[in-house]
Scaffold this motif. Structure first.
Motif, mmCIF file in Angstrom:
data_model
loop_
_atom_site.group_PDB
_atom_site.id
_atom_site.type_symbol
_atom_site.label_atom_id
_atom_site.label_comp_id
_atom_site.label_asym_id
_atom_site.label_seq_id
_atom_site.Cartn_x
_atom_site.Cartn_y
_atom_site.Cartn_z
ATOM 1 N N PHE A 174 3.683 -7.874 11.418
ATOM 2 C CA PHE A 174 2.643 -8.447 10.569
ATOM 3 C C PHE A 174 3.296 -8.924 9.283
ATOM 4 O O PHE A 174 4.243 -8.318 8.797
ATOM 5 N N TYR A 175 2.755 -10.003 8.719
ATOM 6 C CA TYR A 175 3.336 -10.611 7.517
ATOM 7 C C TYR A 175 2.375 -10.527 6.339
ATOM 8 O O TYR A 175 1.167 -10.662 6.502
ATOM 9 N N GLN A 176 2.958 -10.318 5.155
ATOM 10 C CA GLN A 176 2.251 -10.451 3.886
ATOM 11 C C GLN A 176 2.915 -11.619 3.191
ATOM 12 O O GLN A 176 4.083 -11.528 2.824
ATOM 13 N N LYS A 177 2.180 -12.683 3.020
ATOM 14 C CA LYS A 177 2.769 -13.917 2.475
ATOM 15 C C LYS A 177 4.012 -14.276 3.286
ATOM 16 O O LYS A 177 3.923 -14.565 4.452
ATOM 17 N N SER A 178 5.199 -14.172 2.705
ATOM 18 C CA SER A 178 6.416 -14.551 3.432
ATOM 19 C C SER A 178 7.289 -13.354 3.786
ATOM 20 O O SER A 178 8.394 -13.521 4.277
ATOM 21 N N GLU A 179 6.804 -12.136 3.559
ATOM 22 C CA GLU A 179 7.609 -10.951 3.871
ATOM 23 C C GLU A 179 6.907 -10.100 4.927
ATOM 24 O O GLU A 179 5.710 -10.239 5.170
ATOM 25 N N LEU A 180 7.659 -9.199 5.534
ATOM 26 C CA LEU A 180 7.110 -8.319 6.557
ATOM 27 C C LEU A 180 6.249 -7.235 5.920
ATOM 28 O O LEU A 180 6.550 -6.738 4.836
ATOM 29 N N PHE A 181 5.199 -6.857 6.624
ATOM 30 C CA PHE A 181 4.350 -5.768 6.163
ATOM 31 C C PHE A 181 4.998 -4.447 6.525
ATOM 32 O O PHE A 181 5.289 -4.178 7.677
ATOM 33 N N GLN A 182 5.233 -3.614 5.523
ATOM 34 C CA GLN A 182 5.772 -2.269 5.713
ATOM 35 C C GLN A 182 4.744 -1.290 5.162
ATOM 36 O O GLN A 182 4.515 -1.244 3.953
ATOM 37 N N PRO A 183 4.103 -0.488 6.011
ATOM 38 C CA PRO A 183 3.088 0.440 5.514
ATOM 39 C C PRO A 183 3.712 1.503 4.611
ATOM 40 O O PRO A 183 4.788 2.024 4.903
ATOM 41 N N THR A 184 3.034 1.800 3.513
ATOM 42 C CA THR A 184 3.529 2.799 2.564
ATOM 43 C C THR A 184 2.591 3.993 2.442
ATOM 44 O O THR A 184 3.016 5.061 2.039
ATOM 45 N N SER A 185 1.323 3.820 2.800
ATOM 46 C CA SER A 185 0.344 4.896 2.692
ATOM 47 C C SER A 185 0.236 5.645 4.019
ATOM 48 O O SER A 185 0.581 5.114 5.078
ATOM 49 N N ASP A 186 -0.247 6.881 3.962
ATOM 50 C CA ASP A 186 -0.448 7.658 5.179
ATOM 51 C C ASP A 186 -1.758 7.301 5.884
ATOM 52 O O ASP A 186 -1.909 7.541 7.070
ATOM 53 N N ASP A 187 -2.707 6.758 5.154
ATOM 54 C CA ASP A 187 -4.001 6.389 5.714
ATOM 55 C C ASP A 187 -4.367 4.979 5.260
ATOM 56 O O ASP A 187 -4.114 4.610 4.116
#
Length: 150
Positions: free
Chosen positions: A49-62
């Motif tokens: 999944f992408y956010q603007k031009s970068e990859l989405f990396q989840p940071t939250s647990d929920d």
């Protein structure tokens, strides 16, 4: 072939008891198979999944996942109806890449990711929301039923 009591091993009672036992085992298996397949998993290391031009990396647990089409729905109007305490990941099927905030992260993906995503979670109406919880690494498990936001 009769046993010591004079009954045949193929009597109606024996057949009924073995059929009933097999039916109980099959129904228990089907129930637990259904129960544990009710909620699905999403692995952010496999699905891109992408956010603007970068990859989405989840940071939250929920997270609360909101699936919508930005062509049809206004996110600002939907958020008060959701009543969530988690950060929101907005999966945009229209693939419009909006700027993310701390509480809302807009993501999009190619059709090769969006179609299996929609199919896995059984999304039939949009906008739809559900919660996910971190299991391990980038693997998240759905921990709420799907709900259509209206």
């Amino acid at each position: 072939m009769r046993n010591a009591r004079g009954r045949s091993p193929f009597s109606l009672n024996y057949l009924f008891a073995s059929f009933f036992g097999a039916l109980m085992i099959a129904s228990a298996f089907a129930y637990y198979n259904y129960r544990f397949s009710e909620y699905k998993f999403i692995d952010f290391s496999e699905w891109i999944f992408y956010q603007k031009s970068e990859l989405f990396q989840p940071t939250s647990d929920d997270y609360t996942v909101l699936v919508l089409s930005s062509n049809m729905d206004d996110v600002d109007a939907l958020l008060p109806k959701m009543k969530t305490k988690y950060p929101v990941v907005v999966v945009d099927l229209y693939q419009k890449r909006e700027a993310s905030t701390e509480e809302m992260q807009y993501v999009s993906a190619g059709m090769n990711t969006l179609l299996p995503f929609v199919q896995r979670f059984g999304i039939y109406e949009i906008p739809t929301a559900f919660e996910i919880t971190k299991e391990q690494g980038a693997l998240y498990k759905q921990n709420s039923p799907m709900r259509t936001i209206r």
